[in-house]
Design a protein around this motif. Structure first.
Motif, PDB file in Angstrom:
ATOM      1  N   LEU A   9       0.823  -1.208   0.000  1.00 19.41           N
ATOM      2  CA  LEU A   9       0.000   0.000   0.000  1.00 19.41           C
ATOM      3  C   LEU A   9       0.859   1.261   0.000  1.00 19.41           C
ATOM      4  O   LEU A   9       0.457   2.297  -0.548  1.00 19.41           O
ATOM      5  CB  LEU A   9      -0.921   0.012   1.229  1.00 19.41           C
ATOM      6  N   LEU A  10       2.021   1.172   0.624  1.00 21.85           N
ATOM      7  CA  LEU A  10       2.910   2.338   0.655  1.00 21.85           C
ATOM      8  C   LEU A  10       3.361   2.710  -0.754  1.00 21.85           C
ATOM      9  O   LEU A  10       3.558   3.894  -1.060  1.00 21.85           O
ATOM     10  CB  LEU A  10       4.122   2.047   1.548  1.00 21.85           C
ATOM     11  N   HIS A  11       3.509   1.713  -1.618  1.00 21.11           N
ATOM     12  CA  HIS A  11       3.912   1.995  -3.003  1.00 21.11           C
ATOM     13  C   HIS A  11       2.792   2.710  -3.755  1.00 21.11           C
ATOM     14  O   HIS A  11       3.056   3.497  -4.669  1.00 21.11           O
ATOM     15  CB  HIS A  11       4.287   0.696  -3.718  1.00 21.11           C
ATOM     16  N   HIS A  20       1.967   9.532  -7.274  1.00 22.68           N
ATOM     17  CA  HIS A  20       1.069  10.646  -6.964  1.00 22.68           C
ATOM     18  C   HIS A  20      -0.134  10.703  -7.899  1.00 22.68           C
ATOM     19  O   HIS A  20      -1.246  11.010  -7.453  1.00 22.68           O
ATOM     20  CB  HIS A  20       1.850  11.974  -7.013  1.00 22.68           C
ATOM     21  N   LEU A  21       0.066  10.410  -9.179  1.00 22.04           N
ATOM     22  CA  LEU A  21      -1.065  10.470 -10.103  1.00 22.04           C
ATOM     23  C   LEU A  21      -2.101   9.397  -9.765  1.00 22.04           C
ATOM     24  O   LEU A  21      -3.308   9.669  -9.715  1.00 22.04           O
ATOM     25  CB  LEU A  21      -0.573  10.302 -11.548  1.00 22.04           C
ATOM     26  N   ALA A  22      -1.623   8.179  -9.530  1.00 22.65           N
ATOM     27  CA  ALA A  22      -2.535   7.082  -9.191  1.00 22.65           C
ATOM     28  C   ALA A  22      -3.180   7.322  -7.830  1.00 22.65           C
ATOM     29  O   ALA A  22      -4.384   7.075  -7.644  1.00 22.65           O
ATOM     30  CB  ALA A  22      -1.783   5.759  -9.195  1.00 22.65           C
ATOM     31  N   TYR A  23      -2.395   7.834  -6.875  1.00 22.86           N
ATOM     32  CA  TYR A  23      -2.928   8.068  -5.540  1.00 22.86           C
ATOM     33  C   TYR A  23      -3.935   9.217  -5.548  1.00 22.86           C
ATOM     34  O   TYR A  23      -4.942   9.175  -4.842  1.00 22.86           O
ATOM     35  CB  TYR A  23      -1.780   8.363  -4.576  1.00 22.86           C
ATOM     36  N   LYS A  24      -3.670  10.235  -6.365  1.00 25.37           N
ATOM     37  CA  LYS A  24      -4.605  11.355  -6.478  1.00 25.37           C
ATOM     38  C   LYS A  24      -5.952  10.872  -7.003  1.00 25.37           C
ATOM     39  O   LYS A  24      -7.020  11.247  -6.489  1.00 25.37           O
ATOM     40  CB  LYS A  24      -4.010  12.405  -7.420  1.00 25.37           C
ATOM     41  N   LYS A  25      -5.920  10.025  -8.025  1.00 17.21           N
ATOM     42  CA  LYS A  25      -7.151   9.453  -8.578  1.00 17.21           C
ATOM     43  C   LYS A  25      -7.862   8.597  -7.538  1.00 17.21           C
ATOM     44  O   LYS A  25      -9.099   8.638  -7.400  1.00 17.21           O
ATOM     45  CB  LYS A  25      -6.819   8.627  -9.812  1.00 17.21           C
ATOM     46  N   LEU A  26      -7.076   7.828  -6.777  1.00 16.91           N
ATOM     47  CA  LEU A  26      -7.658   6.963  -5.740  1.00 16.91           C
ATOM     48  C   LEU A  26      -8.329   7.796  -4.653  1.00 16.91           C
ATOM     49  O   LEU A  26      -9.422   7.456  -4.186  1.00 16.91           O
ATOM     50  CB  LEU A  26      -6.566   6.081  -5.134  1.00 16.91           C
ATOM     51  N   SER A  53      -1.886   4.029   6.242  1.00 20.55           N
ATOM     52  CA  SER A  53      -1.206   3.925   4.954  1.00 20.55           C
ATOM     53  C   SER A  53      -1.690   4.964   3.962  1.00 20.55           C
ATOM     54  O   SER A  53      -1.054   5.167   2.916  1.00 20.55           O
ATOM     55  CB  SER A  53      -1.410   2.514   4.370  1.00 20.55           C
ATOM     56  N   GLY A  54      -2.799   5.613   4.266  1.00 23.14           N
ATOM     57  CA  GLY A  54      -3.337   6.615   3.362  1.00 23.14           C
ATOM     58  C   GLY A  54      -4.843   6.536   3.311  1.00 23.14           C
ATOM     59  O   GLY A  54      -5.475   5.759   4.024  1.00 23.14           O
TER      60      GLY A  54
END
Length: 230
Positions: free
Chosen positions: A100-102, A107-113, A187-188
């Motif tokens: 999950l840390l990866h 940032h692009l994938a995490y922003k969408k998530l 983890s976010g």
């Protein structure tokens, strides 16, 4: 009869009486021997019966002890197997949390998530005014997707865009790391709640991982431990 005849007659009577006495004594001796043998046999059989009963009792005790010991060993083995299974599942969870840390590093994938998590939480709560909490490092990302997430929710739910305030006083704890090895971690993801705090939707990555594990745990156990004898 003269004296000689009388004496002879007496001797014959004495001899007859003596023979009768000897025969009677023999009969008594034989009868006594038979009774003794019968009584001895009865005593022997009674003792044999007692010995057999005692042996059977002890044999049953041994069998009961064997069954108890077998049951205890079997239970201990099952506990060890279950513990090993739990340890393996725990190690899988730890490995998944590291993965999950990866996710957060892209940032692009995490922003969408983050946007998808916000929309999903809004659809669950359906509240007009909400409070959003995230990690301190994620505030900029959340702010960048918040308006589009609100608009997407409004269109899907056919409602007005909700009023969402990002909590600037309380943040989600940082991710588990070498420098932050103790205390709560996250983890976010985000946590969305009604303004009064009565309704909360915890949509962190850790909460979603726990949810997936709970749902998939029977399937995971069947897949990993189907060959284990129960």
């Amino acid at each position: 009869m003269n004296d000689a005849d009388v004496s002879k007659h007496i001797q014959q009577m004495v001899a007859f009486i003596r023979q009768e006495a000897e025969e009677k004594a023999n009969e008594i001796a034989v009868s006594a021997e038979e009774e003794f043998n019968i009584e001895k046999l009865q005593l022997v059989e009674a003792e044999k019966k007692k010995i057999r009963q005692e042996y059977e009792r002890k044999e049953k005790q041994v069998e009961v002890r064997k069954k108890i010991e077998y049951s205890m060993q079997l239970n201990a083995s099952r506990i060890k197997i279950l513990q090993a299974q739990d340890d393996l599942v725990s190690s899988m969870k730890e490995a998944a949390m590291k993965e999950l840390l990866h996710v957060c590093q892209d940032h692009l994938a995490y922003k969408k998530l983050l946007k998808e998590l916000i929309v999903q939480s809004l659809l669950r709560l359906k509240e007009p005014a909400l409070l959003l909490r995230c990690q301190r490092d994620d505030v900029d990302l959340v702010e960048s997707v918040l308006d589009s997430a609100k608009d997407e929710y409004a269109k899907k739910a056919n409602v007005y865009s909700p009023d969402i305030v990002i909590d600037s006083h309380v943040y989600l704890p940082p991710a588990h790391s070498h420098y932050y090895a103790h205390g709560p971690s996250c983890s976010g993801g985000i946590v969305l709640a009604s303004r009064d705090g009565k309704i909360v939707c915890e949509n962190t990555l850790d909460a979603r991982l726990d949810l997936v594990l709970r749902r998939k745990l029977p399937e995971i156990r069947r897949s990993l431990f189907s060959q284990v004898i129960a």
